[in-house]
Design an enzyme around this catalytic site. Sequence first.
Site, mmCIF file in Angstrom:
data_model
loop_
_atom_site.group_PDB
_atom_site.id
_atom_site.type_symbol
_atom_site.label_atom_id
_atom_site.label_comp_id
_atom_site.label_asym_id
_atom_site.label_seq_id
_atom_site.Cartn_x
_atom_site.Cartn_y
_atom_site.Cartn_z
ATOM 1 N N ALA A 56 0.873 -1.183 0.000
ATOM 2 C CA ALA A 56 0.000 0.000 0.000
ATOM 3 C C ALA A 56 0.909 1.232 0.000
ATOM 4 O O ALA A 56 1.857 1.305 0.796
ATOM 5 C CB ALA A 56 -0.886 -0.012 1.236
ATOM 6 N N VAL A 82 4.781 -1.047 3.094
ATOM 7 C CA VAL A 82 4.498 0.348 2.775
ATOM 8 C C VAL A 82 5.353 0.766 1.581
ATOM 9 O O VAL A 82 6.589 0.672 1.619
ATOM 10 C CB VAL A 82 4.789 1.261 3.982
ATOM 11 C CG1 VAL A 82 4.457 2.706 3.628
ATOM 12 C CG2 VAL A 82 3.987 0.816 5.207
ATOM 13 N N LYS A 83 4.673 1.211 0.521
ATOM 14 C CA LYS A 83 5.399 1.694 -0.668
ATOM 15 C C LYS A 83 5.741 3.163 -0.471
ATOM 16 O O LYS A 83 4.871 3.983 -0.155
ATOM 17 C CB LYS A 83 4.553 1.534 -1.934
ATOM 18 C CG LYS A 83 4.638 0.143 -2.524
ATOM 19 C CD LYS A 83 3.732 -0.001 -3.708
ATOM 20 C CE LYS A 83 4.446 0.293 -5.005
ATOM 21 N NZ LYS A 83 3.534 0.026 -6.155
ATOM 22 N N ILE A 84 7.008 3.454 -0.712
ATOM 23 C CA ILE A 84 7.541 4.793 -0.496
ATOM 24 C C ILE A 84 8.189 5.247 -1.802
ATOM 25 O O ILE A 84 8.978 4.489 -2.385
ATOM 26 C CB ILE A 84 8.653 4.731 0.600
ATOM 27 C CG1 ILE A 84 8.131 4.133 1.911
ATOM 28 C CG2 ILE A 84 9.324 6.075 0.794
ATOM 29 C CD1 ILE A 84 7.352 5.089 2.774
#
Length: 214
Positions: A56, A82-84
């Site tokens: 996400a 977590v996509k950064i």
Amino acid sequence: MKFFIDTANLDEIKEAYSMGMVDGVTTNPSLIAKEEGAFEEIIKEICDIVDGPVNAEVISTDTEGMLKEAHHLAKIRNNIVVKIPMTVDGLKATRTLTEEGIKTNVTLIFSPLQALMAAKAGATYVSPFVGRLDDLAQEGLVLVEQLVEIYSNYAYDTEIIVASVRNPVHVLDAAVIGADIATLPFAVLGKLAAHPLTDKGLKAFLDDWNKGKG
Ligand code: E4P
């Protein structure tokens, strides 16, 4: 090689998962925007289907905002990644999240040095976008070759998710190069299983059977 599915569409995820071919899911703000419902609800529903990593993405562009979103997302389920985005602020957030034990996927990688920096920041995954590089005549799979070599040279644990996959040849090349994961649009997953000679051969077997034994 692991296959992730690159969609936020629940029907596609269910169908791909029932094929036994889905080890995880990647989403991004554009994919989420195509679906009905609130972001968090969609992510929860995906986690109810898939027990592998569910990616996400944050939408903040500053470190503080990314961290706030990441902490919130990571609490949804323990398989959240977590996509950064690959920016200086993103690298700072990745470093902090890694220290906190939160899994990250540094996304929008278009150069080997970006991927090296993401690994140094402790990213769990990086996502080189091969299709978007190909669109600019820059050979996305060459980037993947370079990443595999660099990560092997320095024994980084960061896993490479080949992203922006447009066709089966991208998947084949990624597998030959030794990328850890390819994240596939649903349509590409279907194409991997199909071959006209399989269909022709099966038809001939059944026709012969029906003539002789039917
Ligand atoms: C990966 O995580 C991205 O969601 C995705 O692969 C982007 O692909 P596109 O270039 O087809 O939008």
